[in-house]
Design an enzyme around this catalytic site. Structure first.
Site, PDB file in Angstrom:
ATOM      1  N   GLU A  35       0.446  -1.061   0.576  1.00  0.00           N
ATOM      2  CA  GLU A  35       0.400  -0.080   0.164  1.00  0.00           C
ATOM      3  C   GLU A  35       0.884   0.936  -0.116  1.00  0.00           C
ATOM      4  OE1 GLU A  35      -2.545  -0.377   3.269  1.00  0.00           O
ATOM      5  OE2 GLU A  35      -3.421  -1.827   3.175  1.00  0.00           O
TER       6      GLU A  35
ATOM      7  N   ASP B  68      -5.990   8.963   9.809  1.00  0.00           N
ATOM      8  CA  ASP B  68      -4.614   8.926  10.277  1.00  0.00           C
ATOM      9  C   ASP B  68      -3.893   8.877  11.516  1.00  0.00           C
ATOM     10  OD1 ASP B  68      -3.850   6.960   8.229  1.00  0.00           O
ATOM     11  OD2 ASP B  68      -3.387   8.940   6.915  1.00  0.00           O
TER      12      ASP B  68
ATOM     13  N   TYR C  55     -10.932  -4.936   3.339  1.00  0.00           N
ATOM     14  CA  TYR C  55     -10.094  -4.443   4.451  1.00  0.00           C
ATOM     15  C   TYR C  55     -11.079  -3.661   6.146  1.00  0.00           C
ATOM     16  CZ  TYR C  55      -6.237  -0.734   6.359  1.00  0.00           C
ATOM     17  OH  TYR C  55      -5.591  -0.897   7.040  1.00  0.00           O
TER      18      TYR C  55
END
Length: 358
Positions: free
Chosen positions: A137, A148, A263
């Protein structure tokens, strides 16, 4: 008796009938969708049954063969059988996608994340592959990376301070693909850089660069038309995110149009800050696998080989990001050997996890 969901049929067609031309794929899809199937019939078998019958009845000409070559019906049927077998072979025996080949291996996959433009990206990518990472990734730096944590936020800022552009990212991807033709490459990021020039432009650039899949954090499945159709038309998988708050009512929408792998974001929070309890991961992975035949990879909060190995006992892949970013932050442009060593410890733990569990 059951009828398969549209998304299930679509995935079965892509996976098991990848060589079928589009003009025939639509007809086969509609025929599979219209049938009532017994519970014992898998989507794969249903697609293959319908495809075989479709070829026999729509792409061959018994009567023409009988007239042209003066054959009996039995003789014509034998000729047609050969034609049917040849076409079916062409439709089903195609080169596997890089994702399919990777997740077909007899061990879970290490999915490794780094940010483009942070440190010596080319050297770090090579180190990930050399250390045993199965999927890469590559983060697209963005000013407001909402999913994040501090480590990856800092990596974004370091990259942007160096002037990293979308063109630079595609150049990195193109060079990576030339060096590593078999390793799946995913771009992960946010909507603005992916759509500012138009979804068709972005999808075309992905194809040219050899990108296999896209994770777009802030385009939910309800807004799929913003990017999804362009990616799928270009042959690029849109990898969707499921979370602990993705309930059974919403999960079909998340899976519809998804590709590559699913995911699973194991915590309701940002990257690198906390790890979910293993019991909750076990339960979530089981629930997701019951709903899709896509591989399920688990990420967010995974930092050590021991953590990764525990997850790999139940998941098809384990995603590690912030731990790599910390190594790059510490060692800068000289991080590659440290990245390779850490990758190897993770890969060894993940690849052997199910052997140990058995």
């Amino acid at each position: 008796m059951v009828r398969f969901r549209e998304s299930t049929i679509r995935r079965a067609l892509v996976k098991h009938l990848a060589g079928c031309p589009d003009e025939h794929r639509t007809s086969i899809h509609s025929r599979v969708a219209a049938e009532d199937w017994t519970a014992e019939i898998s989507p794969k078998k249903a697609v293959r049954i319908v495809a075989h019958n479709y070829i026999r009845h729509h792409l061959t000409d018994y009567e023409g063969l009988m007239r042209k070559y003066r054959l009996s019906r039995g003789e014509a049927r034998m000729v047609v059988k050969g034609e049917v077998d040849d076409i079916f072979h062409d439709w089903t025996n195609v080169v596997m996608s890089r994702f399919a080949a990777t997740f077909a291996k007899p061990h879970p996959a290490l999915v490794a994340f780094i940010t483009a433009g942070d440190g010596d990206t080319a050297a770090n990518l090579d180190a990930l592959v050399a250390g045993g990472a199965d999927v890469i990734e590559l983060g697209m730096p963005f000013t407001d990376p909402m999913a994040d944590g501090p480590a990856i936020q800092a990596a974004n800022l370091r990259s942007l301070a160096k002037g990293t552009t979308t063109a630079d990212i595609f150049a990195i991807a193109t060079a990576f693909r030339a060096r590593h033709p078999d390793t799946p490459l995913v771009l992960m990021g946010y909507a603005n850089p992916m759509t500012v020039r138009g979804a068709d432009w972005f999808a075309a650039e992905c194809t040219k660069a050899g990108v296999d899949g896209i994770i777009c954090v802030d385009i939910p499945s309800e807004e799929d038309p913003e990017l999804g159709p362009a990616l799928r038309a270009a042959g690029v998988d849109l990898i969707r995110l499921a979370t602990p708050t993705t309930d059974p009512a919403r999960l079909p929408a998340v899976l519809d149009g998804a590709g590559g792998f699913l995911y699973y974001v194991s915590v309701a929070g940002i990257t690198g800050q906390q790890q979910a309890a293993q019991a909750s991961i076990d339960e979530a992975v089981a629930r997701l696998k019951a709903a899709t035949d896509l591989p399920v990879a688990v990420g967010f909060g995974v930092r050590t080989p021991d953590q990764a190995a525990q997850i790999a006992k139940v998941a098809d892949g384990v995603v590690v990001g912030s731990a790599f970013i910390d190594i790059i932050a510490e060692h800068g442009d000289a991080a590659a050997p440290y990245v390779e060593d850490f990758t190897r410890t993770l890969a060894d733990a993940i690849h052997s996890a199910k052997e140990i569990a058995a």
